[in-house]
Design an enzyme around this catalytic site. Structure first.
Site, PDB file in Angstrom:
ATOM      1  N   ARG A 296      23.420 -12.854  -2.799  1.00  0.00           N
ATOM      2  CA  ARG A 296      23.758 -11.533  -3.337  1.00  0.00           C
ATOM      3  C   ARG A 296      25.247 -11.230  -3.190  1.00  0.00           C
ATOM      4  O   ARG A 296      25.848 -10.598  -4.069  1.00  0.00           O
ATOM      5  CB  ARG A 296      22.904 -10.464  -2.650  1.00  0.00           C
ATOM      6  CG  ARG A 296      21.467 -10.476  -3.143  1.00  0.00           C
ATOM      7  CD  ARG A 296      20.526  -9.658  -2.291  1.00  0.00           C
ATOM      8  NE  ARG A 296      19.178  -9.698  -2.854  1.00  0.00           N
ATOM      9  CZ  ARG A 296      18.079  -9.321  -2.221  1.00  0.00           C
ATOM     10  NH1 ARG A 296      18.162  -8.863  -0.979  1.00  0.00           N
ATOM     11  NH2 ARG A 296      16.907  -9.397  -2.809  1.00  0.00           N
ATOM     12  N   TYR A 440      19.590 -11.012 -11.634  1.00  0.00           N
ATOM     13  CA  TYR A 440      19.036 -11.981 -10.680  1.00  0.00           C
ATOM     14  C   TYR A 440      19.461 -11.693  -9.240  1.00  0.00           C
ATOM     15  O   TYR A 440      20.330 -10.876  -8.981  1.00  0.00           O
ATOM     16  CB  TYR A 440      19.301 -13.414 -11.083  1.00  0.00           C
ATOM     17  CG  TYR A 440      20.712 -13.938 -11.224  1.00  0.00           C
ATOM     18  CD1 TYR A 440      21.831 -13.256 -10.787  1.00  0.00           C
ATOM     19  CD2 TYR A 440      20.904 -15.192 -11.814  1.00  0.00           C
ATOM     20  CE1 TYR A 440      23.099 -13.788 -10.928  1.00  0.00           C
ATOM     21  CE2 TYR A 440      22.170 -15.729 -11.959  1.00  0.00           C
ATOM     22  CZ  TYR A 440      23.264 -15.028 -11.508  1.00  0.00           C
ATOM     23  OH  TYR A 440      24.513 -15.567 -11.633  1.00  0.00           O
ATOM     24  N   GLU A 441      18.770 -12.347  -8.317  1.00  0.00           N
ATOM     25  CA  GLU A 441      18.884 -12.102  -6.866  1.00  0.00           C
ATOM     26  C   GLU A 441      18.523 -10.664  -6.507  1.00  0.00           C
ATOM     27  O   GLU A 441      19.035 -10.099  -5.547  1.00  0.00           O
ATOM     28  CB  GLU A 441      20.283 -12.443  -6.357  1.00  0.00           C
ATOM     29  CG  GLU A 441      20.768 -13.834  -6.686  1.00  0.00           C
ATOM     30  CD  GLU A 441      19.831 -14.921  -6.171  1.00  0.00           C
ATOM     31  OE1 GLU A 441      18.995 -14.629  -5.304  1.00  0.00           O
ATOM     32  OE2 GLU A 441      19.950 -16.064  -6.641  1.00  0.00           O
ATOM     33  N   GLY A 442      17.617 -10.078  -7.267  1.00  0.00           N
ATOM     34  CA  GLY A 442      17.196  -8.701  -7.033  1.00  0.00           C
ATOM     35  C   GLY A 442      17.915  -7.770  -7.974  1.00  0.00           C
ATOM     36  O   GLY A 442      19.128  -7.550  -7.841  1.00  0.00           O
ATOM     37  N   GLN A 447      18.397  -3.186  -5.560  1.00  0.00           N
ATOM     38  CA  GLN A 447      19.461  -3.128  -4.562  1.00  0.00           C
ATOM     39  C   GLN A 447      19.693  -1.686  -4.114  1.00  0.00           C
ATOM     40  O   GLN A 447      19.900  -1.415  -2.922  1.00  0.00           O
ATOM     41  CB  GLN A 447      20.765  -3.706  -5.132  1.00  0.00           C
ATOM     42  CG  GLN A 447      20.678  -5.141  -5.587  1.00  0.00           C
ATOM     43  CD  GLN A 447      20.202  -6.084  -4.498  1.00  0.00           C
ATOM     44  OE1 GLN A 447      20.687  -6.045  -3.376  1.00  0.00           O
ATOM     45  NE2 GLN A 447      19.233  -6.916  -4.827  1.00  0.00           N
TER      46      GLN A 447
END
Length: 596
Positions: A296, A440-442, A447
């Site tokens: 992230r 992506y990555e959350g 977040q």
């Protein structure tokens, strides 16, 4: 064709002058991380990214990756050769542990080199980037045998790595995961299932691909409490630890994507593939989140990187493109028109981008330095603070920086007018490539929820309280410095409004969780603006000190001018975000679902 030139001067200013990364040489681990070595690495990376990676960016976008009937994948022309240069130059192991063949340099150096690679060619940079994340997970959760088997070859770049989380029915909600793991008598597992959106899942650039795969062991508890993590190599290892027989984990398809075409985003099919448990059964998410949190921070850096390369090309175009006359009279009297950079709205878009880029760079590098110091600082309280800050800032760096980068890359495309809509100019690619960073990555909404729902309340809110105390001390130390009064005033006002937003969220989010959800993205942006205000105040103080000492370097003067734009034209957004937070959930939830 678009170009990229690494902003080495600004990188050195942030690292050496503002952050004083030279302090790391006080610790044995980084004793060799001196200024000369850093300069050499920055210059080497700048040359490689501008001369090798940047020209391949449009090639990767146009060619994409190709899947063949046997499930193999070839990367775009030139990618394999460029990756070999990364390997031969030792760039994969820059910040990795010397015990496993790395150079052992600070992580903040790695983030600077990573910014260059991502700006020059984001799709390419994801191949080594994902490998570094997989290395981190194995290093944290793997056994000694697993570390000794996999890490040296991954750190050298001989092998690459991936992370396999998402399934067709299961993205953010990993508790729905269905991929199963069946124990074998020899202690290994048969992994069966399908994963999607797997970046660098299959390619031709390395001798083996080490997949880190989440799966559920037969009989494991339902939900997130029953998920384990496995190493599943593309090629099984022979008795000597080398790539041997093909493992039945294959690329079923390459996703047809909006951007990052040069990266092979795959559907991965696991058909009783041989895998090896990392860590404890049912504790896989704990290890995988180590990899995800690191990723992230890198995604936030990717947003900055795309904004930087878009800015560089927009500046060149604005200086060259002749259209219309300045509102205050011709500036190019001997030409048919003035360059469009004379127009206030073009300058608005350029300065918005420049001020964001330089503030974001300082924030990302500051976080990376905190991560380095957390591992070596002798004071437990300092290590505690560094851990708190990283926990608090990770969703902000990922979410706010990529949200803002999407806006700035679009602004830079806008400067090109109709040409920005034409592929040969390259601006469309920067916009399309940036778009994935918000997902992506959350996804960024996740977040924001993580920030207000978990990170703020973590350890009784200690992280934000510590950061507020640090900012207060900084403001107090510089209260009488009239030359940076605008910056200090802007930071003080931003902190005050962030505190007001925090109090509102605490008081109203507990009584109605939808209030927290409704204001979470605005709150994340307030946190982003406040931390950038802190970075800009630090940069202004550093630059002004050089000016006060007699420096005639225009770089410092321009740094102050750019920072004033941030304070006067960007920080006022704090008021809008605070006002929206205070409306609560009612305006969002009043409309019945059927009425949409």
């Amino acid at each position: 064709m678009p170009v990229y030139n690494a902003p080495v001067r600004d990188m050195k200013f942030v690292m050496q002058e503002m952050l004083n990364v030279g302090q790391l040489t006080d610790y044995e681990k980084y004793a060799e991380a001196d200024t000369d070595t850093l300069d050499a690495i920055l210059e080497q990376s700048a040359k490689f990214t501008s001369e090798v990676l940047a020209p391949l960016n449009i090639v990767g976008d146009q060619e994409g990756c190709k899947r063949h009937e046997d499930g193999s994948v070839t990367t775009p022309t030139g990618f394999k050769e460029a990756y070999q240069q990364v390997v031969e130059g030792g760039m994969m192991g820059l910040a990795q542990d010397p015990e496993y063949g790395g150079m052992g340099m600070p992580g903040v150096w790695h983030i600077a080199a990573g910014e260059m690679q991502s700006a020059a060619n984001m799709a390419f940079a994801m191949y080594p980037g994902l490998t570094n994340g997989a290395v981190a997970a194995i290093k944290i959760g793997g056994s000694d045998d697993q570390k000794n088997t996999f890490l040296p070859k991954m750190i050298s770049g001989e092998w690459t790595g991936t992370m396999n989380l998402t399934e067709p029915h299961c993205g953010t909600d990993l508790g729905m995961l269905k991929t199963k793991a069946v124990p074998n008598p020899d202690g290994s597992y048969k992994i069966t299932g399908q994963k999607i959106f797997i970046s660098a899942g299959e390619h031709d650039m390395s001798g083996n691909i080490i997949h880190l795969c989440l799966a559920r062991i037969e009989g494991a508890p339902a939900g997130v409490k029953g998920i384990s993590l496995f190493i599943v190599p593309k090629f099984k290892l022979d008795a000597e630890g080398n790539a041997g027989e093909r493992n039945p984990v294959t690329c079923g398809a390459i996703e047809h994507k909006m951007g990052i075409h040069g990266n092979s985003t795959c559907v991965m099919n696991y058909d009783e593939a041989e895998g090896y448990l990392i860590g404890e059964e049912n504790k896989g998410l704990k290890v995988m989140f180590v990899m995800m949190n690191r990723a992230r921070l890198d995604v936030g850096m990717q947003g900055l990187a795309q904004s930087e390369v878009a800015y560089q090309n927009a500046v060149a175009y604005a200086q060259d493109r002749l259209q219309g006359r300045s509102l205050t009279g011709p500036k190019n009297e001997n030409g048919p028109a003035d360059p469009i950079i004379v127009h206030p709205d073009v300058r608005r878009m350029l300065l918005e981008t420049k001020a964001f880029n330089e503030g974001a760079r300082a924030l990302v590098y500051w976080a990376a330095l905190m991560e380095d110091l957390e591992g070596v600082h002798p004071d437990e309280k300092y290590r505690e603070k560094a851990d708190d800050y990283l926990g608090l800032l990770t969703p902000v760096i990922k979410g706010y920086l990529t949200d803002k980068a999407m806006a700035t890359t679009i602004d830079c495309q806008q400067i090109f007018g109709g040409h920005g809509f034409i592929e040969e100019w390259g601006m469309s690619q920067f916009v399309r490539d940036t778009r994935i960073a918000l997902i992506y990555e959350g996804a960024n909404g996740i977040q924001a929820l993580d920030l207000v729902g978990r990170k703020l309340a973590r350890k009784g809110g200690r992280a934000l309280m510590t950061l507020n105390s640090e900012i207060d001390a900084f403001l107090g130390e510089n209260a009488d410095n009239e030359n940076v009064a605008e910056f200090m005033g802007g930071l003080k006002d931003a902190k005050k409004k962030l505190t007001e937003g925090t109090m509102w969220m605490m008081q109203n989010g507990m009584t109605n969780p939808d209030n927290a959800g409704a204001g979470s993205v605005d709150y994340m942006h307030m946190m982003g603006l406040t931390t950038l205000a802190y970075m800009w105040a630090k940069m202004a103080l550093t630059a002004q000190a050089q000016i006060d000492a007699g420096s005639n370097d225009e770089y410092y003067t321009n740094k102050i001018i750019t920072g004033r734009y941030f304070v006067l034209r960007m920080l006022p957004m704090m008021d809008a975000h605070l006002a929206k937070i205070k409306t609560g959930a009612e305006p969002l939830m009043a409309l019945e679902a059927a009425a949409f």
